[in-house]
Design a protein around this motif. Sequence first.
Motif, PDB file in Angstrom:
ATOM      1  N   THR A   8       0.835  -1.194   0.000  1.00  0.00           N
ATOM      2  CA  THR A   8       0.000   0.000   0.000  1.00  0.00           C
ATOM      3  C   THR A   8       0.869   1.244   0.000  1.00  0.00           C
ATOM      4  OG1 THR A   8      -1.626  -1.194   1.351  1.00  0.00           O
ATOM      5  CG2 THR A   8      -1.911   1.188   1.155  1.00  0.00           C
ATOM      6  N   THR A  26      -2.211   2.087  -8.784  1.00  0.00           N
ATOM      7  CA  THR A  26      -2.708   1.821  -7.437  1.00  0.00           C
ATOM      8  C   THR A  26      -4.227   1.975  -7.397  1.00  0.00           C
ATOM      9  OG1 THR A  26      -2.273   4.123  -6.795  1.00  0.00           O
ATOM     10  CG2 THR A  26      -0.574   2.493  -6.290  1.00  0.00           C
ATOM     11  N   PHE A  47      -0.738  -1.884  -4.505  1.00  0.00           N
ATOM     12  CA  PHE A  47       0.026  -2.302  -5.672  1.00  0.00           C
ATOM     13  C   PHE A  47       0.471  -3.744  -5.454  1.00  0.00           C
ATOM     14  CE2 PHE A  47       2.943  -0.560  -2.583  1.00  0.00           C
ATOM     15  CZ  PHE A  47       4.070  -1.370  -2.635  1.00  0.00           C
TER      16      PHE A  47
END
Length: 311
Positions: free
Chosen positions: A44, A64, A70
């Motif tokens: 994150t 993202t 990710f």
Amino acid sequence: MLKVISTGCIISLSLMACGGGSDSSTADTSQPAIQPSPVTYTGTFIDSPVQGLNYKTETQSGVTNANGEFIYQLNEKVTFSIGDIEFLETPVASVITPLTIFSTQYTNNTEVVNMLRLLQTLDVDGDAANGITLNDNIHALAANLTVDFASADFDSQVQQLVLDNNAVNISLISAAQAVMHFETTLGGSTGNEQSACGSDHPSVGFTGSFNTLAHDVTGDAEIIDNCTIAITNFNYDATAPAVYFYADNTDTSSIESFTLGDELRKDSVPYNNATIIVKLPNNHSLDDINTFSVWCVDFSVSFGDLIFTAP
């Protein structure tokens, strides 16, 4: 993760093949080393969670999501970007922040502050408290644009991008406002709490203790929630290469084995009663775990293993 065979044989193999000891026996390499199945993890990016950042690792790429998430594989590095504004490449981790990007712990670092200001300013609704969302066309707007986050004229470098963004903010927010928000985020939720995994799997709460086979491995493990295992009182002499925590849903090693967490260090500085938290990789669940071991990948040797059982 090995079926029960001669402990003496396993120790001889592990000492000779994976560092340490002076046993004159030769490791059995007639069978190919069992390599981990490729698995991915979810990280994150946090200022607030940032949606819409480009990211790229050696094996993964994308944007993202709404949680700032990710995808990556172990031991990779990741580069985030907005158009041609590339952030510094950084080793992957479950949580990455501007502090991570610039390898500092200081929220008043100039580069950190300017990255915070840019991200929060570009937020579509101008309210970073509910997350940061970048416009869908932000990457096109930032094409052919590079910036120096340490530059004294940083504001002028991104001024046109901010105007073209067509969001609430038409100029960069202040450093004080950006840092205050970020420190509030750091003091609260990071979007990566154990509770987000859930705890309804019947194996939650199961425990086990390592059966010592080599390299002084001892310790205990507990399944904390649906995707988290805590290893406590962990000891290992750290003298072997390519050693990982491994999991499998059988009582033996197989091609279905997978790693949990990063490679254990190999600098001969031992782990002494250490606590290590590992997360299950993507596409795996507690249903995939029966045995858990400290595993030397190169020679398919376990230094210690356990089977989780009900408390």
